[in-house]
Motif scaffolding. Structure first.
Motif, mmCIF file in Angstrom:
data_model
loop_
_atom_site.group_PDB
_atom_site.id
_atom_site.type_symbol
_atom_site.label_atom_id
_atom_site.label_comp_id
_atom_site.label_asym_id
_atom_site.label_seq_id
_atom_site.Cartn_x
_atom_site.Cartn_y
_atom_site.Cartn_z
ATOM 1 N N VAL A 315 64.488 27.269 57.125
ATOM 2 C CA VAL A 315 63.253 26.499 56.944
ATOM 3 C C VAL A 315 62.517 26.340 58.276
ATOM 4 O O VAL A 315 61.316 26.611 58.376
ATOM 5 C CB VAL A 315 63.558 25.116 56.327
ATOM 6 N N MET A 316 63.286 25.944 59.323
ATOM 7 C CA MET A 316 62.638 25.657 60.595
ATOM 8 C C MET A 316 62.248 26.951 61.325
ATOM 9 O O MET A 316 61.236 26.985 62.038
ATOM 10 C CB MET A 316 63.568 24.829 61.490
ATOM 11 N N GLY A 317 63.044 28.036 61.147
ATOM 12 C CA GLY A 317 62.754 29.258 61.872
ATOM 13 C C GLY A 317 61.751 30.160 61.178
ATOM 14 O O GLY A 317 60.801 30.636 61.809
ATOM 15 N N CYS A 318 61.959 30.404 59.864
ATOM 16 C CA CYS A 318 61.119 31.373 59.158
ATOM 17 C C CYS A 318 59.911 30.745 58.463
ATOM 18 O O CYS A 318 58.862 31.390 58.372
ATOM 19 C CB CYS A 318 61.972 32.122 58.125
ATOM 20 N N LEU A 319 60.063 29.522 57.946
ATOM 21 C CA LEU A 319 58.954 28.905 57.209
ATOM 22 C C LEU A 319 58.045 28.099 58.127
ATOM 23 O O LEU A 319 56.841 28.324 58.159
ATOM 24 C CB LEU A 319 59.498 28.048 56.078
ATOM 25 N N VAL A 320 58.680 27.202 58.898
ATOM 26 C CA VAL A 320 57.865 26.380 59.803
ATOM 27 C C VAL A 320 57.439 27.186 61.021
ATOM 28 O O VAL A 320 56.260 27.215 61.393
ATOM 29 C CB VAL A 320 58.633 25.115 60.223
ATOM 30 N N GLY A 321 58.400 27.881 61.665
ATOM 31 C CA GLY A 321 58.097 28.616 62.894
ATOM 32 C C GLY A 321 57.155 29.784 62.664
ATOM 33 O O GLY A 321 56.399 30.154 63.556
ATOM 34 N N ALA A 322 57.194 30.393 61.462
ATOM 35 C CA ALA A 322 56.305 31.538 61.174
ATOM 36 C C ALA A 322 55.437 31.223 59.954
ATOM 37 O O ALA A 322 55.195 32.099 59.114
ATOM 38 C CB ALA A 322 57.157 32.787 60.936
ATOM 39 N N PHE A 323 54.942 29.984 59.874
ATOM 40 C CA PHE A 323 54.165 29.583 58.711
ATOM 41 C C PHE A 323 52.890 30.408 58.519
ATOM 42 O O PHE A 323 52.535 30.745 57.380
ATOM 43 C CB PHE A 323 53.819 28.093 58.785
ATOM 44 N N PRO A 324 52.148 30.796 59.565
ATOM 45 C CA PRO A 324 50.938 31.609 59.351
ATOM 46 C C PRO A 324 51.254 32.924 58.640
ATOM 47 O O PRO A 324 50.506 33.341 57.756
ATOM 48 C CB PRO A 324 50.426 31.847 60.763
ATOM 49 N N GLN A 325 52.362 33.585 59.000
ATOM 50 C CA GLN A 325 52.730 34.820 58.334
ATOM 51 C C GLN A 325 53.126 34.563 56.885
ATOM 52 O O GLN A 325 52.775 35.344 55.979
ATOM 53 C CB GLN A 325 53.895 35.512 59.072
ATOM 54 N N MET A 326 53.867 33.483 56.663
ATOM 55 C CA MET A 326 54.261 33.144 55.292
ATOM 56 C C MET A 326 53.037 32.775 54.459
ATOM 57 O O MET A 326 52.945 33.120 53.272
ATOM 58 C CB MET A 326 55.266 31.982 55.319
ATOM 59 N N LEU A 327 52.068 32.096 55.063
ATOM 60 C CA LEU A 327 50.845 31.719 54.361
ATOM 61 C C LEU A 327 50.066 32.966 53.942
ATOM 62 O O LEU A 327 49.508 33.013 52.834
ATOM 63 C CB LEU A 327 49.976 30.831 55.262
ATOM 64 N N LYS A 328 50.060 34.003 54.793
ATOM 65 C CA LYS A 328 49.363 35.236 54.444
ATOM 66 C C LYS A 328 50.032 35.915 53.250
ATOM 67 O O LYS A 328 49.365 36.468 52.371
ATOM 68 C CB LYS A 328 49.331 36.181 55.642
ATOM 69 N N VAL A 329 51.378 35.873 53.227
ATOM 70 C CA VAL A 329 52.100 36.458 52.087
ATOM 71 C C VAL A 329 51.726 35.720 50.801
ATOM 72 O O VAL A 329 51.501 36.340 49.749
ATOM 73 C CB VAL A 329 53.618 36.396 52.331
ATOM 74 N N ILE A 330 51.628 34.382 50.881
ATOM 75 C CA ILE A 330 51.270 33.582 49.708
ATOM 76 C C ILE A 330 49.869 33.941 49.216
ATOM 77 O O ILE A 330 49.619 34.122 48.019
ATOM 78 C CB ILE A 330 51.369 32.074 50.038
ATOM 79 N N GLN A 331 48.933 34.062 50.170
ATOM 80 C CA GLN A 331 47.556 34.384 49.804
ATOM 81 C C GLN A 331 47.456 35.777 49.197
ATOM 82 O O GLN A 331 46.718 35.987 48.232
ATOM 83 C CB GLN A 331 46.652 34.263 51.023
ATOM 84 N N ASP A 332 48.207 36.743 49.750
ATOM 85 C CA ASP A 332 48.186 38.101 49.196
ATOM 86 C C ASP A 332 48.747 38.134 47.783
ATOM 87 O O ASP A 332 48.251 38.868 46.927
ATOM 88 C CB ASP A 332 48.990 39.053 50.100
ATOM 89 N N LEU A 333 49.763 37.308 47.524
ATOM 90 C CA LEU A 333 50.349 37.287 46.181
ATOM 91 C C LEU A 333 49.381 36.683 45.154
ATOM 92 O O LEU A 333 49.347 37.106 44.002
ATOM 93 C CB LEU A 333 51.675 36.486 46.203
ATOM 94 N N LYS A 334 48.588 35.733 45.604
ATOM 95 C CA LYS A 334 47.636 35.118 44.680
ATOM 96 C C LYS A 334 46.514 36.070 44.337
ATOM 97 O O LYS A 334 45.873 35.930 43.296
ATOM 98 C CB LYS A 334 47.061 33.835 45.307
ATOM 99 N N LYS A 335 46.223 37.061 45.174
ATOM 100 C CA LYS A 335 45.167 38.017 44.897
ATOM 101 C C LYS A 335 45.608 39.051 43.880
ATOM 102 O O LYS A 335 44.798 39.751 43.307
ATOM 103 C CB LYS A 335 44.748 38.748 46.185
ATOM 104 N N VAL A 336 46.929 39.191 43.700
ATOM 105 C CA VAL A 336 47.426 40.206 42.769
ATOM 106 C C VAL A 336 47.248 39.681 41.349
ATOM 107 O O VAL A 336 47.745 38.610 41.005
ATOM 108 C CB VAL A 336 48.910 40.494 43.023
ATOM 109 N N PRO A 337 46.510 40.428 40.487
ATOM 110 C CA PRO A 337 46.297 39.945 39.105
ATOM 111 C C PRO A 337 47.587 40.086 38.286
ATOM 112 O O PRO A 337 48.338 41.034 38.426
ATOM 113 C CB PRO A 337 45.216 40.896 38.573
ATOM 114 N N PHE A 338 47.809 39.117 37.450
ATOM 115 C CA PHE A 338 48.993 39.134 36.572
ATOM 116 C C PHE A 338 48.565 39.497 35.166
ATOM 117 O O PHE A 338 47.508 39.141 34.725
ATOM 118 C CB PHE A 338 49.690 37.766 36.591
#
Length: 338
Positions: A315-338
């Motif tokens: 949590v502290m290393g990958c989510l909090v420490g690299a939150f901008p990268q994780m946020l980009k992954v979240i945004q890219d997933l929301k653009k994918v139509p289901f």
């Protein structure tokens, strides 16, 4: 691999040779607690411990083998002399091959067999070094004419009285085997009188410790080139106690790892999510489901694994420490139509 550094203190292999009657046996008797193998029966006048005179090469080899198993408290083995031991070796070789003499072998084969057998004895003596015994070989000297191939003329040279024939290499083996080769001789001075006549005087016994065109000698202890023929001159080079080879101590147990500081508890929100991550989620309108889908997409954890069950270091290393990268992954997933 084990690395051995520095000097290694171990018993010495010594060859002492010189003319008859100069005192080689008396010199060898001063080594630490010696035991003699008297091959020529010349130590009856000395107060020393000795084994019965070997009557065969096999008997001599058996003595060495037995001492390897039990040194009986002796610290030095003296073979007096090596040239008489060589005679036993020659007899054994002739008996083995049913020959009357070494010359009857032809093509120098007999001398080759003697060299090989003599080398095996030296190997056995090296085992005594490992057992904690010094080994001393005494030998007589012989004068031979020596000629340099590129020079004219010849000169006399003192050599070990081993292998009178050119094909025999026992002398070379003994010199290579030894740590010290000491040549004992009388130091004579030539005086020229007023009438031009020359006479020889002196007769002091000396030993030579370094190679010279007129004799073989060597040492590995930085001894002076010439010394009085007295044991005290080399006593510092001979271990006086039963000192086996310097061995490498067994590796010490690895030190215990330093105590790790106790981890401070990570503050969590009311729903069990670490507060540092919860604050970032709130500021960026990210839900727990968004995080779980992004984590599953990257292959870290299953999508149905609750956020509160993620390891703190993840949590502290990958989510909090690299939150901008994780946020980009979240945004890219929301653009994918289901």
């Amino acid at each position: 691999m084990k690395i051995i550094s520095g000097k290694i203190i171990k018993p010495q292999k010594v060859v002492i040779y010189g003319p008859e009657g100069i005192g080689k046996s008396t010199f060898a008797a001063q080594f630490p607690k010696p035991l003699f193998i008297d091959t020529e029966g010349s130590t009856s006048h000395l107060e020393v411990d000795r084994l019965p005179r070997p009557t065969s090469w096999q008997m001599l080899r058996q003595y060495i083998k037995d001492l390897k198993g039990d040194t009986m408290g002796y610290r030095t083995l003296v073979i007096d002399t090596a040239d008489w031991a060589e005679r036993l070796c020659e007899e054994a070789v002739c008996q083995k091959y049913n020959k009357e003499g070494l010359e009857t072998f032809g093509y120098g084969k007999g001398y080759t067999y003697v060299k090989e057998e003599f080398g095996r004895m030296l190997d056995g003596l090296s085992d005594l070094i490992d057992a904690g015994m010094n080994v001393v070989l005494t030998a007589h000297s012989i004068i031979r004419k020596f000629e340099l191939p590129e020079e004219t003329g010849a000169y006399d040279r003192y050599e070990l009285k081993l292998g009178n024939k050119a094909g025999n290499q026992c002398a070379a083996l003994a010199k290579e085997w030894a740590d010290m080769v000491l040549f004992a001789n009388y130091k004579e001075i030539v005086i020229t009188s007023k009438d031009g006549k020359k006479k020889v005087s002196g007769g002091q016994r000396v030993m030579h410790t370094l190679h010279n065109p007129c004799w073989d000698a060597k040492n590995r202890h930085n001894l002076p080139e010439e010394l009085p023929f007295d044991y005290v001159q080399i006593a510092q080079c001979i271990p006086s106690k039963e000192t086996a080879k310097k061995t490498i101590p067994a590796p010490a147990e690895p030190p215990a790892p330093p105590e790790q500081p106790k981890e401070e508890p990570v503050p969590v929100s009311d729903d069990g999510i670490p507060k540092a991550l919860a604050d970032l989620m709130a500021a960026n309108n990210v839900t727990a489901q968004d995080i779980q889908q992004a984590v599953a997409h990257k292959g870290y954890f299953p999508a149905d694994m609750p956020l509160k069950d993620y390891p703190n270091d993840f949590v502290m290393g990958c989510l909090v420490g690299a939150f901008p990268q994780m946020l980009k992954v979240i945004q890219d997933l929301k653009k994918v139509p289901f």
